[in-house]
Design a protein around this motif. Structure first.
Motif, PDB file in Angstrom:
ATOM      1  N   UNK A  25       0.056   9.480  14.184  1.00  0.00           N
ATOM      2  CA  UNK A  25      -0.322  10.454  13.420  1.00  0.00           C
ATOM      3  C   UNK A  25      -1.667  10.659  12.704  1.00  0.00           C
ATOM      4  N   UNK A  26      -2.514   9.801  13.004  1.00  0.00           N
ATOM      5  CA  UNK A  26      -3.873   9.958  12.400  1.00  0.00           C
ATOM      6  C   UNK A  26      -4.953  10.433  13.194  1.00  0.00           C
ATOM      7  N   UNK A 203      -9.741   5.791  21.376  1.00  0.00           N
ATOM      8  CA  UNK A 203      -8.609   6.398  22.394  1.00  0.00           C
ATOM      9  C   UNK A 203      -7.999   7.245  21.324  1.00  0.00           C
ATOM     10  N   UNK A 204      -7.623   6.767  20.156  1.00  0.00           N
ATOM     11  CA  UNK A 204      -6.921   7.492  18.974  1.00  0.00           C
ATOM     12  C   UNK A 204      -7.459   8.798  18.893  1.00  0.00           C
ATOM     13  N   UNK A 205      -8.930   8.873  18.914  1.00  0.00           N
ATOM     14  CA  UNK A 205      -9.634  10.221  18.611  1.00  0.00           C
ATOM     15  C   UNK A 205      -9.370  11.039  19.609  1.00  0.00           C
ATOM     16  N   UNK A 206      -9.631  10.589  20.898  1.00  0.00           N
ATOM     17  CA  UNK A 206      -9.316  11.324  22.172  1.00  0.00           C
ATOM     18  C   UNK A 206      -7.808  11.981  22.148  1.00  0.00           C
ATOM     19  N   UNK A 207      -7.083  11.103  21.767  1.00  0.00           N
ATOM     20  CA  UNK A 207      -5.606  11.421  21.794  1.00  0.00           C
ATOM     21  C   UNK A 207      -5.134  12.552  20.735  1.00  0.00           C
ATOM     22  N   UNK A 210      -6.489  16.030  22.463  1.00  0.00           N
ATOM     23  CA  UNK A 210      -5.541  16.346  23.332  1.00  0.00           C
ATOM     24  C   UNK A 210      -4.509  17.067  22.730  1.00  0.00           C
ATOM     25  N   UNK A 211      -3.890  16.538  21.776  1.00  0.00           N
ATOM     26  CA  UNK A 211      -2.861  17.150  20.952  1.00  0.00           C
ATOM     27  C   UNK A 211      -3.245  18.329  20.022  1.00  0.00           C
ATOM     28  N   UNK A 212      -4.394  18.496  19.843  1.00  0.00           N
ATOM     29  CA  UNK A 212      -5.033  19.695  19.135  1.00  0.00           C
ATOM     30  C   UNK A 212      -5.481  20.753  20.037  1.00  0.00           C
ATOM     31  N   UNK A 213      -5.287  20.365  21.487  1.00  0.00           N
ATOM     32  CA  UNK A 213      -5.779  21.370  22.608  1.00  0.00           C
ATOM     33  C   UNK A 213      -7.271  21.696  22.382  1.00  0.00           C
ATOM     34  N   UNK A 280      -1.104  18.964  11.422  1.00  0.00           N
ATOM     35  CA  UNK A 280      -0.152  18.106  12.479  1.00  0.00           C
ATOM     36  C   UNK A 280      -0.557  16.693  12.283  1.00  0.00           C
ATOM     37  N   UNK A 281      -1.485  16.334  11.572  1.00  0.00           N
ATOM     38  CA  UNK A 281      -1.650  14.914  11.374  1.00  0.00           C
ATOM     39  C   UNK A 281      -1.776  14.518  10.077  1.00  0.00           C
TER      40      UNK A 281
END
Length: 283
Positions: A25-26, A203-207, A210-213, A280-281
């Motif tokens: 969630x971050x 990896x968290x930043x890339x995740x 992805x979720x932000x499209x 969303x975060x």
């Protein structure tokens, strides 16, 4: 059993994206970065737009990794060394517990002071206490299964005590400090703990991207292997010897080797996260 195999196995466990650490969630300011137009998403055609988003994502990761390694990695290193010292003494005398907790609280307070915005503080605390809970509930050795039962129990008592202090608001429980505590307790070497810490941040930043499209899942994996790998390696190599400077016996007192924030723009954008109309975060 081979020590290297043991360490590698624990590293694989910690690299699991399903671990309940709160990182999902971050976005570490990435959502605000995009909202404020720094990804240049509206600047060109769809093809150019995709390239701009990818370039903007890599640029953000590079700047974020640089400032995070300079500001947070020294706390990981010192916390790791504090718990290593505790393990060397086998955690036997009660005074060792008290001295170790005191040092960890000093590190935690310094990180709280040096973290410049409330959004980053909030995310760091949430993920930090999640790591302590993860050790207590998921990684602590069950009784009767360890040859070093006394040391394992001592580490569990130490981490439970720290977790209760965080819950009781006696300390903050910031992520870098708790990561150093966790990885040392699990027997991971300092260098690998540092490397995994920055890898998981990237990896968290890339995740988040992805979720932000802003990029796709395949592009994310491609960037993680080819573009992010050298960035992580460079930051670890450059900052692995940095310390906080509050433990004189651990490192010489050189201001150039102490924590610092290197990306003011990132701090400004991160602190504006809560001002977004929709998000969303949590950070």
């Amino acid at each position: 059993m081979d020590i290297d195999f043991d360490e590698t196995y624990v590293l694989l466990l910690l690299a699991d994206s399903n671990l309940p650490t709160g990182s999902f969630v971050a976005s570490s300011g990435f959502e605000s970065y995009g909202t404020h137009g720094f990804l240049s998403l509206s600047s060109a055609s769809s093809a150019g737009k995709g390239r701009a988003a990818t370039a903007g994502t890599v640029a953000f990761i590079q700047d974020s990794l640089h400032t995070y390694s300079r500001s947070a990695l020294p706390f990981v290193s010192d916390a790791h060394r504090v718990v290593d010292s505790f393990k060397d003494l086998k955690g036997k005398p009660e005074i060792v517990h008290d001295a170790t907790i005191k040092k960890l609280l000093e590190l935690d307070e310094l990180y709280e002071t040096m973290t410049l915005n409330h959004v980053a503080r909030r995310a760091s605390k949430a993920q930090g206490v999640a790591l302590l809970t993860l050790y207590a509930k998921g990684f602590a050795c069950p009784s009767g299964l360890s040859d070093e039962e006394h040391l394992s129990k001592s580490l569990t008592v130490l981490i439970d005590r720290l977790k209760l202090m965080v819950r009781g608001k006696e300390t903050h429980g910031h992520l870098p400090v708790c990561w150093g505590v966790l990885t040392s307790a699990l027997g991971i070497s300092l260098l690998r703990a540092q490397h995994l810490f920055l890898f998981l941040h990237a990896r968290s930043l890339l995740s988040s991207a992805v979720r932000l499209n802003t990029i796709g899942p395949y592009s994310s994996q491609q960037l993680l292997l080819h573009s992010v790998k050298p960035l992580v390696e460079a930051e670890v190599s450059q900052n692995k010897d940095m310390r906080t400077g509050i433990f004189v016996d651990m490192h010489h007192n050189d201001a150039d080797d102490q924590p610092a924030t290197t990306w003011p723009l990132g701090e400004i954008l991160a602190v504006r996260h809560d001002l977004q109309h929709s998000r969303i975060f949590n950070s």
